[in-house]
Design an enzyme around this catalytic site. Structure first.
Site, PDB file in Angstrom:
ATOM      1  N   ASP A 129       3.577  -1.510   8.085  1.00 25.99           N
ATOM      2  CA  ASP A 129       2.476  -2.348   8.757  1.00 25.99           C
ATOM      3  C   ASP A 129       1.325  -1.829   8.919  1.00 25.99           C
ATOM      4  OD1 ASP A 129       2.889  -5.078  10.206  1.00 25.99           O
ATOM      5  OD2 ASP A 129       1.636  -3.857  11.667  1.00 25.99           O
ATOM      6  N   GLN A 130       0.176  -2.830   8.915  1.00 26.86           N
ATOM      7  CA  GLN A 130      -1.196  -2.178   8.919  1.00 26.86           C
ATOM      8  C   GLN A 130      -1.959  -3.027   9.733  1.00 26.86           C
ATOM      9  OE1 GLN A 130      -3.828  -2.938   5.490  1.00 26.86           O
ATOM     10  NE2 GLN A 130      -3.980  -0.725   5.454  1.00 26.86           N
TER      11      GLN A 130
END
Length: 194
Positions: free
Chosen positions: A67-68
């Site tokens: 995830d970012q």
């Protein structure tokens, strides 16, 4: 070794393909809403782990979750979703340093062993005019990307410099860290390259 990427992101899939190792993709489920007072670092670590775990419920193997988010001036920026929000994001980022936090989690769904790390990557944006931002958005339409740009495409023209150990981190999947994590799980990627 059965390797599963817990992602529907074409960008992450393309990055993982660079290693020339067999893998499949599965759609994860995770509520991406930040918790109260949750830092960017904690948020991406939690979501990467949750994504891997959600796929691990139905699939067996080594599962990669990622995830970012982007952070500027202490504010977490997500994916804009449309041109107006992307324009606002890029206007906010103009002339500033943006830190991208990318969570990476590796889960062995057979043993439930899981490791999660967070990699950061700094992007220093040029001072951008409204005309430049509009033209960029016309050409690339990066509405599904944290920070409203694609560094692997025309977005590179928005930056004055980049600072991080792995450019893949900026696109959403830190390969250097992933190779090291796989090694901890006794997987040598060189033995699986095709």
């Amino acid at each position: 070794m059965k390797l599963i990427l817990a992602s529907t992101s074409p960008y992450r899939k393309n990055i993982l393909e660079k290693l020339c190792i067999p893998f499949s993709c599965a759609s994860p489920s995770a509520d991406e809403t930040p918790m109260n007072n949750e830092s960017a670092n904690t948020l991406v670590a939690r979501l990467a782990a949750e994504k891997a775990l959600s796929v691990g419920v139905t699939q067996k193997g080594l599962i990669i979750g990622s995830d970012q988010v982007a952070c500027v001036d202490g504010v977490i920026l997500g994916k804009p979703g449309n041109k107006l929000k992307a324009f606002d994001q890029l206007t906010q980022l103009s002339g500033k340093t943006v830190t991208f936090f990318t969570g990476l989690s590796l889960l062995d769904s057979k043993t439930q062993r899981q490791e999660t790390i967070v990699e950061t990557f700094d992007v220093i944006f040029k001072s951008l005019s409204a005309k430049q931002i509009s033209r960029y958005l016309e050409l690339e339409e990066p509405y599904d990307c944290a920070g409203s740009f694609k560094s692997e495409g025309l977005g590179i023209a928005l930056f004055s410099s980049l600072d991080g150990r792995d450019p893949n981190t900026l696109i959403g999947l830190p390969l250097i860290a992933l190779v090291a994590m796989l090694k901890k799980f006794e997987i040598d990627v060189f033995e699986h390259m095709q």
